[in-house]
Design an enzyme around this catalytic site. Structure first.
Site, PDB file in Angstrom:
ATOM      1  N   THR A  88       0.813  -1.210   0.000  1.00 25.12           N
ATOM      2  CA  THR A  88       0.000   0.000   0.000  1.00 25.12           C
ATOM      3  C   THR A  88       0.851   1.267   0.000  1.00 25.12           C
ATOM      4  O   THR A  88       1.972   1.270   0.529  1.00 25.12           O
ATOM      5  CB  THR A  88      -0.891  -0.003   1.267  1.00 25.12           C
ATOM      6  OG1 THR A  88      -1.452   1.303   1.432  1.00 25.12           O
ATOM      7  CG2 THR A  88      -0.121  -0.333   2.525  1.00 25.12           C
TER       8      THR A  88
ATOM      9  N   TYR B 198      -1.412   0.084  10.179  1.00 23.52           N
ATOM     10  CA  TYR B 198      -1.721  -0.582   8.909  1.00 23.52           C
ATOM     11  C   TYR B 198      -0.500  -0.530   7.983  1.00 23.52           C
ATOM     12  O   TYR B 198      -0.057  -1.564   7.451  1.00 23.52           O
ATOM     13  CB  TYR B 198      -2.938   0.086   8.253  1.00 23.52           C
ATOM     14  CG  TYR B 198      -3.202  -0.391   6.842  1.00 23.52           C
ATOM     15  CD1 TYR B 198      -3.593  -1.700   6.582  1.00 23.52           C
ATOM     16  CD2 TYR B 198      -3.057   0.477   5.761  1.00 23.52           C
ATOM     17  CE1 TYR B 198      -3.826  -2.134   5.281  1.00 23.52           C
ATOM     18  CE2 TYR B 198      -3.291   0.051   4.454  1.00 23.52           C
ATOM     19  CZ  TYR B 198      -3.668  -1.251   4.225  1.00 23.52           C
ATOM     20  OH  TYR B 198      -3.887  -1.673   2.937  1.00 23.52           O
TER      21      TYR B 198
HETATM   22  N1  LIG Z   1      -8.775  -1.241  -0.884  1.00 23.58           N
HETATM   23  C1  LIG Z   1      -7.728  -0.429  -0.964  1.00 23.58           C
HETATM   24  O1  LIG Z   1      -7.866   0.765  -1.246  1.00 23.58           O
HETATM   25  C2  LIG Z   1      -6.340  -0.972  -0.738  1.00 23.58           C
HETATM   26  C3  LIG Z   1      -5.257  -0.094  -0.866  1.00 23.58           C
HETATM   27  C4  LIG Z   1      -3.970  -0.605  -0.667  1.00 23.58           C
HETATM   28  C5  LIG Z   1      -3.762  -1.945  -0.382  1.00 23.58           C
HETATM   29  N2  LIG Z   1      -4.833  -2.787  -0.259  1.00 23.58           N
HETATM   30  C6  LIG Z   1      -4.579  -4.197   0.059  1.00 23.58           C
HETATM   31  O2  LIG Z   1      -5.221  -5.036  -0.893  1.00 23.58           O
HETATM   32  C7  LIG Z   1      -5.659  -6.244  -0.288  1.00 23.58           C
HETATM   33  C8  LIG Z   1      -7.124  -6.490  -0.615  1.00 23.58           C
HETATM   34  O3  LIG Z   1      -7.888  -5.409  -0.115  1.00 23.58           O
HETATM   35  P1  LIG Z   1      -9.468  -5.299  -0.361  1.00 23.58           P
HETATM   36  O4  LIG Z   1      -9.794  -3.861  -0.423  1.00 23.58           O
HETATM   37  O5  LIG Z   1      -9.861  -6.196  -1.458  1.00 23.58           O
HETATM   38  O6  LIG Z   1     -10.005  -5.854   1.029  1.00 23.58           O
HETATM   39  P2  LIG Z   1     -11.216  -6.883   1.337  1.00 23.58           P
HETATM   40  O7  LIG Z   1     -11.441  -6.852   2.786  1.00 23.58           O
HETATM   41  O8  LIG Z   1     -12.356  -6.621   0.421  1.00 23.58           O
HETATM   42  O9  LIG Z   1     -10.564  -8.280   0.921  1.00 23.58           O
HETATM   43  C9  LIG Z   1      -9.688  -8.999   1.762  1.00 23.58           C
HETATM   44  C10 LIG Z   1     -10.108 -10.459   1.708  1.00 23.58           C
HETATM   45  O10 LIG Z   1      -9.176 -11.227   2.481  1.00 23.58           O
HETATM   46  C11 LIG Z   1      -9.903 -12.130   3.301  1.00 23.58           C
HETATM   47  N3  LIG Z   1      -9.061 -12.399   4.485  1.00 23.58           N
HETATM   48  C12 LIG Z   1      -8.661 -11.506   5.426  1.00 23.58           C
HETATM   49  N4  LIG Z   1      -7.856 -12.104   6.313  1.00 23.58           N
HETATM   50  C13 LIG Z   1      -7.731 -13.408   5.937  1.00 23.58           C
HETATM   51  C14 LIG Z   1      -7.030 -14.531   6.454  1.00 23.58           C
HETATM   52  N5  LIG Z   1      -6.287 -14.439   7.559  1.00 23.58           N
HETATM   53  N6  LIG Z   1      -7.140 -15.720   5.821  1.00 23.58           N
HETATM   54  C15 LIG Z   1      -7.900 -15.829   4.689  1.00 23.58           C
HETATM   55  N7  LIG Z   1      -8.590 -14.807   4.161  1.00 23.58           N
HETATM   56  C16 LIG Z   1      -8.510 -13.601   4.776  1.00 23.58           C
HETATM   57  C17 LIG Z   1     -11.217 -11.434   3.613  1.00 23.58           C
HETATM   58  O11 LIG Z   1     -12.263 -12.328   3.940  1.00 23.58           O
HETATM   59  C18 LIG Z   1     -11.490 -10.701   2.293  1.00 23.58           C
HETATM   60  O12 LIG Z   1     -12.238 -11.506   1.398  1.00 23.58           O
HETATM   61  C19 LIG Z   1      -5.387  -6.104   1.213  1.00 23.58           C
HETATM   62  O13 LIG Z   1      -4.208  -6.816   1.528  1.00 23.58           O
HETATM   63  C20 LIG Z   1      -5.179  -4.605   1.392  1.00 23.58           C
HETATM   64  O14 LIG Z   1      -4.324  -4.305   2.454  1.00 23.58           O
HETATM   65  C21 LIG Z   1      -6.124  -2.332  -0.417  1.00 23.58           C
HETATM   66  O1  LIG Z   2     -16.383  10.422   3.665  1.00 22.81           O
HETATM   67  C1  LIG Z   2     -15.267  10.781   3.273  1.00 22.81           C
HETATM   68  C2  LIG Z   2     -14.243   9.842   3.008  1.00 22.81           C
HETATM   69  C3  LIG Z   2     -12.985  10.325   2.620  1.00 22.81           C
HETATM   70  N1  LIG Z   2     -12.774  11.670   2.469  1.00 22.81           N
HETATM   71  C4  LIG Z   2     -11.455  12.137   2.025  1.00 22.81           C
HETATM   72  O2  LIG Z   2     -11.168  11.529   0.784  1.00 22.81           O
HETATM   73  C5  LIG Z   2      -9.761  11.305   0.642  1.00 22.81           C
HETATM   74  C6  LIG Z   2      -9.536   9.836   0.342  1.00 22.81           C
HETATM   75  O3  LIG Z   2      -9.881   9.069   1.490  1.00 22.81           O
HETATM   76  P1  LIG Z   2     -10.094   7.479   1.476  1.00 22.81           P
HETATM   77  O4  LIG Z   2     -10.930   7.103   0.308  1.00 22.81           O
HETATM   78  O5  LIG Z   2     -10.535   7.073   2.842  1.00 22.81           O
HETATM   79  O6  LIG Z   2      -8.629   6.927   1.159  1.00 22.81           O
HETATM   80  P2  LIG Z   2      -7.231   7.186   1.885  1.00 22.81           P
HETATM   81  O7  LIG Z   2      -7.385   7.642   3.269  1.00 22.81           O
HETATM   82  O8  LIG Z   2      -6.454   8.082   0.949  1.00 22.81           O
HETATM   83  O9  LIG Z   2      -6.583   5.739   1.942  1.00 22.81           O
HETATM   84  C7  LIG Z   2      -6.755   4.756   0.920  1.00 22.81           C
HETATM   85  O10 LIG Z   2      -5.680   4.768   0.043  1.00 22.81           O
HETATM   86  C8  LIG Z   2      -4.426   4.403   0.612  1.00 22.81           C
HETATM   87  C9  LIG Z   2      -3.382   4.469  -0.449  1.00 22.81           C
HETATM   88  O11 LIG Z   2      -3.259   5.762  -0.961  1.00 22.81           O
HETATM   89  C10 LIG Z   2      -4.519   2.995   1.143  1.00 22.81           C
HETATM   90  O12 LIG Z   2      -3.309   2.648   1.731  1.00 22.81           O
HETATM   91  C11 LIG Z   2      -5.621   2.899   2.162  1.00 22.81           C
HETATM   92  O13 LIG Z   2      -5.751   1.550   2.560  1.00 22.81           O
HETATM   93  C12 LIG Z   2      -6.914   3.378   1.571  1.00 22.81           C
HETATM   94  O14 LIG Z   2      -7.893   3.423   2.596  1.00 22.81           O
HETATM   95  C13 LIG Z   2      -9.151  11.745   1.976  1.00 22.81           C
HETATM   96  O15 LIG Z   2      -8.702  13.054   1.830  1.00 22.81           O
HETATM   97  C14 LIG Z   2     -10.332  11.743   2.951  1.00 22.81           C
HETATM   98  O16 LIG Z   2     -10.198  12.665   3.987  1.00 22.81           O
HETATM   99  C15 LIG Z   2     -13.774  12.577   2.724  1.00 22.81           C
HETATM  100  O17 LIG Z   2     -13.561  13.786   2.597  1.00 22.81           O
HETATM  101  N2  LIG Z   2     -14.997  12.108   3.126  1.00 22.81           N
END
Ligand SMILES: NC(=O)c1ccc[n+]([C@@H]2O[C@H](COP(=O)([O-])OP(=O)(O)OC[C@H]3O[C@@H](n4cnc5c(N)ncnc54)[C@H](O)[C@@H]3O)[C@@H](O)[C@H]2O)c1
Ligand SMILES: O=c1ccn([C@@H]2O[C@H](COP(=O)(O)OP(=O)(O)O[C@H]3O[C@H](CO)[C@@H](O)[C@H](O)[C@H]3O)[C@@H](O)[C@H]2O)c(=O)[nH]1
Length: 334
Positions: free
Chosen positions: A119, A143
């Protein structure tokens, strides 16, 4: 790569899009998910799902053997920044310790390629505008640390175990949904800006807030680099191909973003346009821990791997997120 690919977290948001991208590219795969945050409906029919924890070494090693797995895409983890501050051990437990257990099982099983979901939170509050892979990592929350520690284990494992190749992908702000609406974000009580705005636009919420309007940015709100989840899914397919070539690796580190930023207000304006609705939005104080701007320098992924995004317009990200939210609503039980 004739043997199936293991996708951990394949029943979650990003993992389920990766499953579609892998299938569309002709790969066989198996999903491993404990359903703590994922749902079985997110996995397409015909894809085997093993419901177990990544830390359950016995089950995981049996499945690696049964399917003769050589590649793992590791998405499973917890993703809420604010929850990681309130309950850090939960995050070190799952994102770090359980990942270590999975890695141990993988190494013992002779896994050849491992792709890890990291991330942009590993960078903390960078003092450069465009964040490259060389920008120092300084997480500001558990995180980010929980992911950076797993990155370090992977680096050390690559150095110690010959034949083991790793790619670390640092995602910027992931958003949007499959353009065919086969899957999307199902997260309950979501806090992500675009998900929250989609819920507001479909009437699931009555209002939302803009956190901070006095940042040193063009319109005073935070700027982020939003990447469409289907382009991110394709990046995993491309990176696996890249890792499989003998001349590449053993370690790749790639930022995943478009290198372009949009403000909170721009995102909300795009949602109003996509939905044709006026959104009820209130200005609110800054949210603790938010960097003013976070934009990737993601040239490496394009130049080294050949990744060519297809959905890199803000309007596309927003409209697919909105369409998915409507699909979810239509499928809600009364
Ligand atoms: N969503 C974002 O913006 C974002 C940004 C940066 C990194 N990531 C990373 O991407 C990955 C996927 O994120 P997502 O948004 O799809 O989240 P999500 O919660 O939708 O998906 C995660 C999945 O992993 C499964 N899981 C969690 N712990 C587990 C375990 N111990 N064993 C087996 N399964 C398990 C959950 O049931 C879920 O289906 C994560 O590792 C997250 O840290 C997400
Ligand atoms: O109701 C809301 C939700 C978010 N924000 C703003 O929108 C921007 C984006 O926020 P959000 O969508 O929560 O994402 P981030 O906090 O930027 O973090 C995301 O993006 C990161 C990577 O850039 C990842 O590491 C994190 O897991 C993921 O949550 C930020 O300025 C927030 O303050 C608002 O103003 N109102």
């Amino acid at each position: 790569m004739a043997s199936p690919i293991l996708v951990t977290g394949g029943a979650g948001y990003i993992g389920s899009h990766a499953v579609l991208a892998l299938r569309d590219a002709g790969h066989d795969l198996v999903v491993l998910d404990n359903l703590s945050n994922g749902v079985l409906e997110a996995v397409p029919d015909g894809v085997p799902v093993v419901v177990a924890d990544i830390a359950d070494g016995e089950t995981v090693s049996a499945l690696l053997k049964k399917y003769a797995i050589r590649d793992i895409l590791h998405f499973a983890g917890y993703v809420r920044v604010e929850e990681s501050v309130a309950d850090p051990l939960k995050y070190y437990g799952n994102n770090t310790a359980a990942s270590r257990a999975l890695l141990d099982t993988a190494i013992k099983a002779g896994i050849e390629r491992f792709v890890f979901s990291s991330t942009a939170a590993t960078y903390g509050v960078p003092d450069v505008m465009a964040v490259s892979e060389e920008t120092p990592t300084q997480p500001i929350n558990p995180y980010g640390w929980s992911k950076l520690m797993t990155e370090q284990m992977l680096r050390d494992a690559v150095a110690a175990y010959p034949g083991f190749k790793v790619a670390i992908l640092r995602y910027f702000n992931v958003a949007g949904a499959d353009p065919q609406a086969r899957t999307g974000q199902r997260t309950k009580n979501a806090t992500h800006l675009i998900k929250v705005a989609s819920e507001l636009a479909t009437g699931k919420r009555s209002g939302m807030q803009v956190f901070g309007t006095d940042y040193d940015t063009p319109d005073g709100t935070c700027v982020r680099d939003y990447i469409h989840v289907s382009d991110l899914a394709q990046a995993h397919v491309d990176v696996l191909d890249w890792l499989a070539r003998p001349e590449n690796g053993p370690l790749g580190l790639f930022n995943c973003g478009y290198g372009r930023g949009y403000s909170v207000r721009e995102v909300l304006a795009a949602m109003e346009k996509a939905s044709g609705r006026r959104l009820q939005v209130d200005d609110a104080p800054r949210r603790p821990g938010d960097p003013p701007a976070l934009i990737s320098d993601a040239r490496r992924l394009r130049e080294q791997v050949g990744w060519a995004p297809k959905w890199d317009q803000l309007d596309t990200i927003i409209s697919t997120a909105f369409q998915w939210e409507k699909t979810l609503e239509a499928n809600q039980p009364d």
